[in-house]
Design a protein around this motif. Structure first.
Motif, short mmCIF file in Angstrom:
data_model
loop_
_atom_site.label_atom_id
_atom_site.label_comp_id
_atom_site.label_asym_id
_atom_site.label_seq_id
_atom_site.Cartn_x
_atom_site.Cartn_y
_atom_site.Cartn_z
N SER A 28 33.27 55.88 38.18
CA SER A 28 34.00 54.94 38.74
C SER A 28 34.58 54.73 40.28
CB SER A 28 34.31 53.58 38.41
OG SER A 28 36.14 53.83 37.64
N ARG A 29 34.88 53.79 41.17
CA ARG A 29 35.37 54.14 41.97
C ARG A 29 37.23 54.12 42.05
NH1 ARG A 29 34.58 49.95 47.11
NH2 ARG A 29 33.07 50.87 46.73
N ARG A 36 37.77 57.63 40.36
CA ARG A 36 37.76 58.81 41.21
C ARG A 36 39.36 58.77 42.08
NH1 ARG A 36 32.12 56.78 42.33
NH2 ARG A 36 32.98 55.43 44.72
#
Length: 413
Positions: free
Chosen positions: A109-110, A113
């Motif tokens: 997922s953003r 990350r």
């Protein structure tokens, strides 16, 4: 265990290594009895045996999901299972391969990350040093969650650069010098007391563990090569006797340079030599315990019984298999060790694990401290920066690196 690797992996180094490791597993389940995460969740997939099945399925071409990634992420990589396994399964190396492959196939997922990128780039950088200094200055005003991550500032004291016939190298490090510089200073003074000079080579830095366990294995190898380059002139010239480690996490990683760089035609031979030269500070000090004991016991604070609890980090007892060395040294120096239950289990620190998996890390810390505090020790000692700060965040009992206590006692005695 019978395996049928996917065609894409059969002829790769990772595939061949994973296949050899998998075939040693006999499904006995001894590992489940000593796995910290399994003790908490009771979920087979949060045990080494369960994770081995997930990795096997992945290597055989089965679909890989975020759930698989989650179960591998929740592993502390404590390697307690390796100490228990009767078949010699190298689970740590297998899970490294499994994580590498799953991270290539399952996008994070953003948010995940971003967290990992920040940790990877900031830890060990000048920004981390500045942030730690600011955090220590403002610690009384920080929220409790943040304050628990910031150790109280302790003065490093004076470090005399002495000349000795025998010398050792010490890793420059990254987290420890920023968080508790007193540990390195104490190490230099204690080694000076037994006639060893310490050199910190320019160009050495992080051992590579942080990047390796944050999905950047190649970035970690770059750091490994940089350390080898920094140390090599002294090693080749024969001017140092050992590479001393006072953070067991770093010691564990550097001992594995030979494994991680085994396919590098330039560095494989050098990495073997470096790994062979690594010594934990307790290994260096152990032969001198009898001579140091009178000074240590005389230098203990007035009214102290010398009763301490020693928490052996997983990287010391399971990775490096040095569990008895430090305990015996501390007893030989005149301290009284307070035993506690389940000392073989992880405290939940595990590098950046306590940041990325705070709930599990917090529960494991609670269990560890409940066991330790039941014996009412005067101080908790350990030998890894992550364990020290993680444990201190959950207790009012002072938590120190054991070399700090020895250094203080030698100075007073």
């Amino acid at each position: 265990m019978q395996t049928q690797l996917a065609e894409s992996l059969k002829d790769t180094a990772d595939g061949q290594e994973a296949d050899a490791i998998l075939r040693k597993c006999v499904h006995c389940g001894f590992c489940t009895a000593t796995c910290p995460t399994y003790q908490v969740t009771g979920n087979e997939l949060d045990s080494p045996r369960g994770r081995i099945y997930l990795i096997k399925q992945m290597l055989e071409g089965e679909p890989v999901t975020a759930e698989t990634q989650g179960h591998l992420d929740s592993c502390l990589t404590c390697r307690n299972c390796e100490s228990t396994c009767p078949s010699g399964v190298q689970y740590g190396h297998l899970v490294d391969i499994g994580r590498k492959i799953v991270n290539e196939r399952v996008p994070r997922s953003r948010t995940d990350r971003f967290k990992r990128a920040v940790l990877k780039e900031v830890i060990g950088s000048p920004a981390f040093n500045l942030a730690m200094q600011a955090g220590q200055a403002l610690r009384p005003m920080l929220p409790a969650v943040l304050a628990a991550k910031v150790p109280t500032r302790r003065p490093a004291g004076n470090v005399r650069v002495a000349r000795h016939a025998s010398n050792v190298l010490m890793l420059a490090g990254c987290v420890q010098p920023a968080m508790i510089p007193a540990i390195d200073a104490a190490t230099i003074r204690v080694l000076d007391a037994i006639g060893l000079g310490v050199r910190v080579a320019a160009g050495s830095g992080c051992c590579g563990a942080v990047r390796f366990h944050l999905d950047d294995q190649e970035g970690a190898r770059t750091q490994m090569r940089a350390n080898i380059d920094a140390w090599w002139p002294d090693i080749e010239a024969g001017t140092i006797d050992a590479i001393v480690m006072n953070a067991s996490g770093c010691g564990a990683m550097v001992r594995e340079y030979a494994h991680h760089l085994r396919h590098d035609p330039v560095y494989s031979g050098k990495a073997i030599r470096v790994s062979d030269m690594v010594r934990d500070i307790a290994e260096i000090l152990a032969p001198h315990a009898e001579a140091l004991r009178p000074r240590v016991t005389a230098g203990l604070p007035a009214g102290s019984t010398g009763r301490v609890a020693f928490h052996p980090p997983c990287t010391l007892q399971h990775w490096q298999r040095l569990r008895p060395v430090t305990e015996k040294l501390l007893v030989d120096l005149g301290l009284t060790l307070q035993p506690f239950a389940d000392s073989h289990l992880c405290c939940g620190s595990a590098g950046t694990y306590s940041v990325l998996q705070p709930a599990m890390a917090g529960e494991l810390r609670r269990r560890k401290l409940d066991a330790i505090e039941a014996g009412d020790p005067e101080m908790i000692l350990s030998s890894n920066i992550g364990c020290l700060t993680h444990l201190q965040g959950g207790t009012k009992i002072p938590v120190r690196h054991w070399v700090e206590l020895v250094d203080t006692a030698l100075a007073a005695g």
